[in-house]
Design a protein around this motif. Structure first.
Motif, PDB file in Angstrom:
ATOM      1  N   GLY A   1      48.429  23.059 -13.753  1.00 48.99           N
ATOM      2  CA  GLY A   1      47.003  23.208 -14.000  1.00 48.99           C
ATOM      3  C   GLY A   1      46.296  23.446 -12.677  1.00 48.99           C
ATOM      4  O   GLY A   1      46.561  22.759 -11.687  1.00 48.99           O
ATOM      5  N   PHE A   2      45.392  24.444 -12.642  1.00 44.38           N
ATOM      6  CA  PHE A   2      44.695  24.824 -11.415  1.00 44.38           C
ATOM      7  C   PHE A   2      43.228  24.417 -11.478  1.00 44.38           C
ATOM      8  O   PHE A   2      42.564  24.608 -12.494  1.00 44.38           O
ATOM      9  CB  PHE A   2      44.758  26.345 -11.211  1.00 44.38           C
ATOM     10  CG  PHE A   2      46.137  26.881 -10.965  1.00 44.38           C
ATOM     11  CD1 PHE A   2      46.652  26.972  -9.678  1.00 44.38           C
ATOM     12  CD2 PHE A   2      46.928  27.304 -12.022  1.00 44.38           C
ATOM     13  CE1 PHE A   2      47.920  27.468  -9.456  1.00 44.38           C
ATOM     14  CE2 PHE A   2      48.199  27.808 -11.807  1.00 44.38           C
ATOM     15  CZ  PHE A   2      48.703  27.889 -10.526  1.00 44.38           C
TER      16      PHE A   2
ATOM     17  N   MET B   1      48.464  17.846  -6.152  1.00 44.68           N
ATOM     18  CA  MET B   1      48.420  18.341  -4.783  1.00 44.68           C
ATOM     19  C   MET B   1      46.997  18.828  -4.519  1.00 44.68           C
ATOM     20  O   MET B   1      46.493  19.725  -5.198  1.00 44.68           O
ATOM     21  CB  MET B   1      49.412  19.482  -4.540  1.00 44.68           C
ATOM     22  CG  MET B   1      49.330  20.038  -3.121  1.00 44.68           C
ATOM     23  SD  MET B   1      50.484  21.393  -2.790  1.00 44.68           S
ATOM     24  CE  MET B   1      51.989  20.469  -2.528  1.00 44.68           C
ATOM     25  N   LEU B   2      46.352  18.219  -3.545  1.00 51.64           N
ATOM     26  CA  LEU B   2      44.974  18.518  -3.192  1.00 51.64           C
ATOM     27  C   LEU B   2      44.944  19.274  -1.873  1.00 51.64           C
ATOM     28  O   LEU B   2      45.460  18.792  -0.867  1.00 51.64           O
ATOM     29  CB  LEU B   2      44.186  17.205  -3.076  1.00 51.64           C
ATOM     30  CG  LEU B   2      42.778  17.254  -2.501  1.00 51.64           C
ATOM     31  CD1 LEU B   2      41.847  18.001  -3.446  1.00 51.64           C
ATOM     32  CD2 LEU B   2      42.249  15.843  -2.251  1.00 51.64           C
ATOM     33  N   ILE B   3      44.346  20.459  -1.883  1.00 49.00           N
ATOM     34  CA  ILE B   3      44.200  21.270  -0.678  1.00 49.00           C
ATOM     35  C   ILE B   3      42.762  21.126  -0.189  1.00 49.00           C
ATOM     36  O   ILE B   3      41.813  21.332  -0.960  1.00 49.00           O
ATOM     37  CB  ILE B   3      44.482  22.768  -0.971  1.00 49.00           C
ATOM     38  CG1 ILE B   3      45.844  22.953  -1.643  1.00 49.00           C
ATOM     39  CG2 ILE B   3      44.370  23.589   0.309  1.00 49.00           C
ATOM     40  CD1 ILE B   3      47.021  22.643  -0.782  1.00 49.00           C
ATOM     41  N   THR B   4      42.568  20.751   1.085  1.00 48.62           N
ATOM     42  CA  THR B   4      41.219  20.527   1.574  1.00 48.62           C
ATOM     43  C   THR B   4      41.136  20.723   3.085  1.00 48.62           C
ATOM     44  O   THR B   4      42.142  20.660   3.785  1.00 48.62           O
ATOM     45  CB  THR B   4      40.739  19.104   1.208  1.00 48.62           C
ATOM     46  OG1 THR B   4      39.370  18.932   1.612  1.00 48.62           O
ATOM     47  CG2 THR B   4      41.595  18.039   1.887  1.00 48.62           C
ATOM     48  N   HIS B   5      39.915  20.978   3.560  1.00 45.56           N
ATOM     49  CA  HIS B   5      39.664  20.977   5.005  1.00 45.56           C
ATOM     50  C   HIS B   5      38.908  19.709   5.404  1.00 45.56           C
ATOM     51  O   HIS B   5      38.641  19.477   6.573  1.00 45.56           O
ATOM     52  CB  HIS B   5      38.833  22.205   5.410  1.00 45.56           C
ATOM     53  CG  HIS B   5      37.405  22.120   4.960  1.00 45.56           C
ATOM     54  ND1 HIS B   5      37.011  22.429   3.671  1.00 45.56           N
ATOM     55  CD2 HIS B   5      36.290  21.719   5.610  1.00 45.56           C
ATOM     56  CE1 HIS B   5      35.701  22.241   3.564  1.00 45.56           C
ATOM     57  NE2 HIS B   5      35.246  21.802   4.714  1.00 45.56           N
TER      58      HIS B   5
ATOM     59  N   VAL C   1      53.309  27.339  -4.213  1.00 51.52           N
ATOM     60  CA  VAL C   1      53.573  26.161  -5.041  1.00 51.52           C
ATOM     61  C   VAL C   1      53.122  26.410  -6.487  1.00 51.52           C
ATOM     62  O   VAL C   1      53.782  25.996  -7.440  1.00 51.52           O
ATOM     63  CB  VAL C   1      52.869  24.917  -4.465  1.00 51.52           C
ATOM     64  CG1 VAL C   1      52.944  23.751  -5.446  1.00 51.52           C
ATOM     65  CG2 VAL C   1      53.506  24.521  -3.137  1.00 51.52           C
ATOM     66  N   GLY C   2      52.009  27.135  -6.643  1.00 51.70           N
ATOM     67  CA  GLY C   2      51.472  27.420  -7.966  1.00 51.70           C
ATOM     68  C   GLY C   2      52.120  28.601  -8.665  1.00 51.70           C
ATOM     69  O   GLY C   2      51.665  29.019  -9.731  1.00 51.70           O
TER      70      GLY C   2
ATOM     71  N   LEU D   1      47.120  21.394  -9.268  1.00 50.31           N
ATOM     72  CA  LEU D   1      46.823  21.905  -7.936  1.00 50.31           C
ATOM     73  C   LEU D   1      45.308  22.058  -7.814  1.00 50.31           C
ATOM     74  O   LEU D   1      44.702  22.824  -8.561  1.00 50.31           O
ATOM     75  CB  LEU D   1      47.505  23.257  -7.714  1.00 50.31           C
ATOM     76  CG  LEU D   1      49.033  23.262  -7.748  1.00 50.31           C
ATOM     77  CD1 LEU D   1      49.552  24.676  -7.497  1.00 50.31           C
ATOM     78  CD2 LEU D   1      49.605  22.305  -6.717  1.00 50.31           C
ATOM     79  N   ALA D   2      44.726  21.325  -6.889  1.00 54.90           N
ATOM     80  CA  ALA D   2      43.273  21.340  -6.700  1.00 54.90           C
ATOM     81  C   ALA D   2      42.960  21.921  -5.322  1.00 54.90           C
ATOM     82  O   ALA D   2      43.286  21.311  -4.306  1.00 54.90           O
ATOM     83  CB  ALA D   2      42.708  19.925  -6.829  1.00 54.90           C
ATOM     84  N   ASP D   3      42.368  23.104  -5.304  1.00 52.92           N
ATOM     85  CA  ASP D   3      42.070  23.818  -4.063  1.00 52.92           C
ATOM     86  C   ASP D   3      40.598  23.648  -3.723  1.00 52.92           C
ATOM     87  O   ASP D   3      39.730  24.260  -4.360  1.00 52.92           O
ATOM     88  CB  ASP D   3      42.417  25.303  -4.226  1.00 52.92           C
ATOM     89  CG  ASP D   3      42.275  26.080  -2.920  1.00 52.92           C
ATOM     90  OD1 ASP D   3      42.052  25.451  -1.863  1.00 52.92           O
ATOM     91  OD2 ASP D   3      42.381  27.317  -2.953  1.00 52.92           O
TER      92      ASP D   3
END
Length: 232
Positions: A86-87, A195-199, A51-52, A164-166
């Motif tokens: 933006g990352f 878009m937030l990536i998380t566990h 995506v990034g 994009l926030a990892d």
């Protein structure tokens, strides 16, 4: 804003083929805040890299803001990244020898922006995250929460439409993590797609819409999923 069609990505591990992404269909609307939740090894990072525009899919099509980026060259993908994305990373990814100001200014230098405009954009970004008074400090002189705010300012400096926030709160205490999530909410209210990536299920619940990823497949979080997904 984001449209993935039948995206697949495979890696070879010894004699085995790992399907990091397996025919993923995903749409994120303009100005939407979406969380992708899943355990380690589920395909979250691979999804974010594609995506990034940091990696290519093996199969499928990817449209970003209406543009087909599936077959673009590395140089063209770099142009897209610098202009539209933006990352924000879990590890902050700040350069230790540079000040907060210099870290935020760096992507603007890559864009070839004039010094006077760089100064204006950099100071505006640091002011937005409440760190204009710490712009001369290096990362080691800042707390974890402050470093993440510098990383957010760096992401904002290029005025992207997609953030994009990892795992942006993964290395932070609860107070700093709360502050970062509030900042993401503010950016969303100001018109950014996120878009937030998380566990972390609790963190994922901050988003407008939640999706789960497991074994390289993406599902609505309300679906009948393996227990490992929502208890990562």
């Amino acid at each position: 804003m984001i449209e993935l069609k039948q995206i697949s990505k495979r890696y070879q591990m010894g004699g085995d083929i790992i399907h990091a992404l397996d025919h993923v269909d995903l749409t994120v609307q303009d100005r939407e805040f979406v969380a992708i939740i899943g355990p380690s090894g589920s395909g979250k990072s691979t999804l974010m890299n594609i995506v990034g525009c940091l990696d290519y899919a093996d199969e499928g099509e990817y449209f970003l803001d209406g543009e087909d980026v599936s077959e673009l060259s590395s140089r063209e993908l770099a142009r897209i990244r610098n202009k539209k994305i933006g990352f924000v990373f879990q590890q902050f990814n700040l350069l230790g020898k540079l000040t907060a100001y210099e870290n935020v200014e760096l992507p603007l230098i890559y864009q070839g922006i004039s010094m006077s405009e760089r100064r204006e954009l950099t100071e505006q970004a640091l002011e937005r995250v409440g760190l204009k008074d710490r712009m001369k400090h290096k990362p080691k002189e800042l707390s974890g929460g402050q470093q993440q705010r510098v990383a957010i300012a760096r992401a904002l400096s290029t005025r992207p439409t997609l953030i994009l926030a990892d795992e942006p709160t993964g290395n932070l205490d609860s107070k700093s993590g709360y502050d970062i999530m509030q900042m993401l909410h503010e950016l969303h209210q100001q018109g950014n797609s996120i878009m937030l990536i998380t566990h972390d299920e609790k963190v994922s619940m901050e988003a407008q819409r939640r999706l789960a990823i497991y074994d390289g497949k993406v599902f609505p979080v309300e679906a009948d999923l393996p227990e490992e997904v929502l208890n990562a």
